[in-house]
Design a protein around this motif. Structure first.
Motif, PDB file in Angstrom:
ATOM      1  N   TYR B  25       0.855  -1.183   0.000  1.00  0.00           N
ATOM      2  CA  TYR B  25       0.000   0.000   0.000  1.00  0.00           C
ATOM      3  C   TYR B  25       0.892   1.235   0.000  1.00  0.00           C
ATOM      4  O   TYR B  25       1.799   1.364   0.832  1.00  0.00           O
ATOM      5  CB  TYR B  25      -0.906   0.025   1.237  1.00  0.00           C
ATOM      6  CG  TYR B  25      -1.652   1.324   1.366  1.00  0.00           C
ATOM      7  CD1 TYR B  25      -2.887   1.504   0.770  1.00  0.00           C
ATOM      8  CD2 TYR B  25      -1.094   2.405   2.058  1.00  0.00           C
ATOM      9  CE1 TYR B  25      -3.550   2.719   0.852  1.00  0.00           C
ATOM     10  CE2 TYR B  25      -1.752   3.621   2.143  1.00  0.00           C
ATOM     11  CZ  TYR B  25      -2.981   3.770   1.537  1.00  0.00           C
ATOM     12  OH  TYR B  25      -3.628   4.972   1.612  1.00  0.00           O
ATOM     13  N   GLY B  27       0.514   5.468  -0.130  1.00  0.00           N
ATOM     14  CA  GLY B  27      -0.492   6.525  -0.084  1.00  0.00           C
ATOM     15  C   GLY B  27       0.042   7.797   0.526  1.00  0.00           C
ATOM     16  O   GLY B  27       1.227   7.909   0.868  1.00  0.00           O
ATOM     17  N   ALA B  37      -5.113   4.774   5.331  1.00  0.00           N
ATOM     18  CA  ALA B  37      -3.669   4.769   5.564  1.00  0.00           C
ATOM     19  C   ALA B  37      -3.366   4.435   7.026  1.00  0.00           C
ATOM     20  O   ALA B  37      -2.458   3.663   7.333  1.00  0.00           O
ATOM     21  CB  ALA B  37      -3.086   6.126   5.185  1.00  0.00           C
ATOM     22  N   PHE B  51       3.555  -0.896   4.213  1.00  0.00           N
ATOM     23  CA  PHE B  51       2.814   0.364   4.222  1.00  0.00           C
ATOM     24  C   PHE B  51       3.834   1.454   4.008  1.00  0.00           C
ATOM     25  O   PHE B  51       4.843   1.507   4.718  1.00  0.00           O
ATOM     26  CB  PHE B  51       2.111   0.596   5.563  1.00  0.00           C
ATOM     27  CG  PHE B  51       1.717   2.036   5.744  1.00  0.00           C
ATOM     28  CD1 PHE B  51       0.552   2.505   5.189  1.00  0.00           C
ATOM     29  CD2 PHE B  51       2.540   2.932   6.414  1.00  0.00           C
ATOM     30  CE1 PHE B  51       0.200   3.851   5.303  1.00  0.00           C
ATOM     31  CE2 PHE B  51       2.199   4.271   6.530  1.00  0.00           C
ATOM     32  CZ  PHE B  51       1.027   4.726   5.980  1.00  0.00           C
ATOM     33  N   GLN B  53       4.084   5.673   3.467  1.00  0.00           N
ATOM     34  CA  GLN B  53       3.541   7.007   3.214  1.00  0.00           C
ATOM     35  C   GLN B  53       4.539   7.729   2.322  1.00  0.00           C
ATOM     36  O   GLN B  53       5.641   8.063   2.749  1.00  0.00           O
ATOM     37  CB  GLN B  53       3.325   7.769   4.519  1.00  0.00           C
ATOM     38  CG  GLN B  53       2.758   9.151   4.227  1.00  0.00           C
ATOM     39  CD  GLN B  53       2.389   9.921   5.482  1.00  0.00           C
ATOM     40  OE1 GLN B  53       1.915   9.350   6.454  1.00  0.00           O
ATOM     41  NE2 GLN B  53       2.614  11.222   5.459  1.00  0.00           N
ATOM     42  N   THR B  76      -3.621   1.979  -3.703  1.00  0.00           N
ATOM     43  CA  THR B  76      -3.417   3.316  -3.170  1.00  0.00           C
ATOM     44  C   THR B  76      -4.787   3.923  -2.937  1.00  0.00           C
ATOM     45  O   THR B  76      -5.793   3.447  -3.473  1.00  0.00           O
ATOM     46  CB  THR B  76      -2.583   4.207  -4.112  1.00  0.00           C
ATOM     47  OG1 THR B  76      -2.307   5.449  -3.443  1.00  0.00           O
ATOM     48  CG2 THR B  76      -3.314   4.521  -5.411  1.00  0.00           C
TER      49      THR B  76
END
Lengths: 225, 355
Positions: B25, B27, B37, B51, B53, B76
């Motif tokens: 993922y 995002g 998120a 994950f 960011q 996303t």
């Protein structure tokens, strides 16, 4: 059934996202208003801009409860700013204050700002949990939230509220399932259980929920459909 | 029986993705979808997933491009302004025929707009948004349970056709809490991914994932192949719900959270002696023309309700094709149409058509 009593002037509601803090805060403000003249509800949620206690503002203000909320840069964009009225209310001994805090440690962090304004002998901080939520299903995860919120807010949680429910599908077994976790948390942390919440629309209304006092809630924050 | 939990729409999208085998993922936070998120950040490490960011939405969508190129399930998510930022990458990924899931939890626009719910990205989602002749499959859930089921399905559709699949929700759906019943096990469809760039070990020619084809003859052929795929999806993947359409005087057309409000309207209208139906598109692309073929003879008129200035209504008009009058009512800027708003419009139409 023993009802939940609010014994302190300042009542703070914290917990995981979506545990029911806002609905409980609104109900608490209404309950406290029955006994006290000056009641203020501060919606301190700077995290979640939807389905907030401030949504019930009109109803509360009609009943004489003052409602304050963060300014989102004077509009509704996500640049929240806390307002000075909260500090003033916390210091004013004649004002009974309900603080609806944002979810998790992120939301609780703003409480740290008011740390010096909260008299340590005249507040209750309720940790609200709902065992049907994915992140607070067991002792370990839930106690982790308690510790993170205490660290971020610089305040000790004084009471637990078991708000385990599945909205309109809630059964007595669900409440007891939550109570079981409440007992485990109490045993582990020494924090006593203040109450188990029950919606006034639940049928049949349970006659008792173990040894737990009961806080009967009315729905005040509504969906658009 | 599977697990029953009380969850927020955004959380369910993240949980469903993990259950569908998504382990990547990328995002960037934006209200009202940040819980996706947030949940991914907490849950991905527990399942050995990634994950991340990213530093911006532009970066996140290009990470999706990279991960999807290796054949892994990847997602996303963002909200309207963030999706606009992703548009270049979306067009590139569509051009390169990459499977991935993109979530847009819409908020009011244009520009930075607001943070309250909206449906004003319908055009962007269904008619391009990025450049070139491409489509994404666009799914429009209208409950938390459906967010779960359609997110799992979005991954299957993406892999089945090597296509981008978008979950198009709005702030209400993302933020609302409902009971969700999880299955014990997800139906994860597996497809040949011999096209993926995941190491050839000197055992085959290397694969190339690209959207650049400088020779116009080749690019036209590439486009023809894309269009062939889109026609197949159009034939096979239309989804919709018909609700109370038998004997309806007027049929409402609405998707997502507005369809929920419309069901409230149908109940209210029934009490006032008016029979109203609902066509609820579940796929916005392909637009469910089949649904309209089934009900076209029933009502005196169609009324499209959206949280926009009227976007899906254009597809409704194209589909109804003049056979019945098509009306529109909607709110914008983060305002939500009420049952009363829609009832007033129904009375206005009844007066105008004398029905």
């Amino acid at each position: 059934m023993v009802p939940l009593l609010f014994k302190k002037r300042i009542n703070i509601f914290c917990g995981h996202y979506g545990s029911g803090k806002s609905e409980i805060s609104v109900n608490a403000a209404l309950k406290i208003k029955e006994e006290h003249n000056h009641v203020l509800l501060a919606d301190m949620d700077i995290v979640n801009p939807f389905f907030r206690s401030v949504d019930a503002k009109n109803k509360l203000e009609d009943l004489g409860i003052k409602v304050v909320a963060p300014l989102f840069a004077n509009t509704n964009v996500d640049v929240p700013a806390l307002i000075p009225e909260i500090s003033a209310a916390l210091k004013n001994k004649s004002v009974y204050t309900v603080l609806d805090v944002g979810g998790d440690e992120d939301g609780a962090r703003v409480l740290g700002r008011y740390h010096f304004d909260i008299p340590k002998d005249d507040y209750d901080m309720f940790f609200v949990f709902n065992r049907s939520r994915p992140m607070t299903q067991n002792l370990e995860d839930t106690v982790q939230y308690i510790m993170e919120i205490e660290a971020a807010s610089r305040l000790k949680i004084t009471k637990l509220i078991n708000n385990t429910h599945f909205m309109d599908d809630t059964t007595q077994e669900d409440l007891l399932y939550g109570l079981e976790l409440a007992r485990e948390i109490s045993l582990k942390t020494g924090i006593p259980l203040a109450a188990t919440c029950v919606m006034d629309t639940m049928e049949p209304q349970p006659e008792s929920i173990g040894e737990s006092p009961v806080f009967v809630l009315k729905k005040n924050i509504l969906m658009p459909f | 029986m599977g697990q029953k939990l009380l969850m927020k729409g955004n959380e369910v999208i993240a949980e469903a993705a993990i259950r569908a085998g998504c382990r990547h993922y990328f995002g960037y936070p934006i209200t009202p979808q940040t819980e996706i998120a947030h949940y991914m950040a907490k849950a991905m490490p527990k399942v050995g997933g990634v994950f991340l960011q990213a530093e911006s939405e532009v970066s996140a969508i290009n990470m999706v491009y990279g991960a999807a190129s290796t054949g892994k399930r990847v997602m996303t998510s963002s909200s309207s302004p963030g999706i606009s930022l992703k548009m270049e990458g979306i067009s590139y990924a569509a051009g390169a025929q990459l499977p991935a899931v993109i979530v847009n939890i819409m908020r009011g626009g244009p520009g930075l707009g607001g943070i309250q719910p909206s449906q004003s990205d319908y055009f962007q989602a269904t008619k391009g948004g990025g450049h070139g002749d491409y489509h994404m499959v666009v799914l429009a859930p209208s409950s938390v349970q459906e967010l779960y089921e359609l997110t799992v399905e979005a991954f299957n559709i993406a892999d089945r056709y090597r296509i981008l699949t978008m979950i198009l929700g709005d702030g209400v759906l993302g933020q609302m809490m409902e009971v969700v019943n999880f299955r014990d096990e997800e139906k994860i469809e597996t497809y040949d991914k011999s096209w993926a760039t995941c190491g050839h070990n000197n055992e085959r020619e290397h694969n190339i994932i690209t959207s650049i084809h400088i020779d116009p003859v080749i690019l036209e052929q590439w486009n023809n192949d894309l269009q062939k795929k889109y026609r197949l999806i159009y034939e096979k993947e239309q989804r919709y719900e018909l609700y109370n359409c038998e004997n309806a005087d007027i049929i409402l057309v609405a998707y997502g959270s507005v369809a929920r409000i419309c069901k409230g309207v149908i109940k209210e209208a029934k009490e006032q002696g008016i029979n109203i139906g609902l066509v609820r598109p579940i796929t916005l692309w392909p637009f469910p023309v089949d649904a309209f073929e089934k009900v076209i003879d029933i009502p005196s008129a169609f009324l499209t309700v959206e949280m926009s200035a009227g976007q899906m209504v254009e597809d409704v008009r194209l589909t109804v094709n003049g056979k019945k009058p098509v009306y529109f009512t909607g709110r914008m800027g983060g305002m939500i149409p009420t049952v009363n708003d829609i009832m007033s419009k129904i009375y206005e139409i009844k007066n105008e058509l004398k029905i």
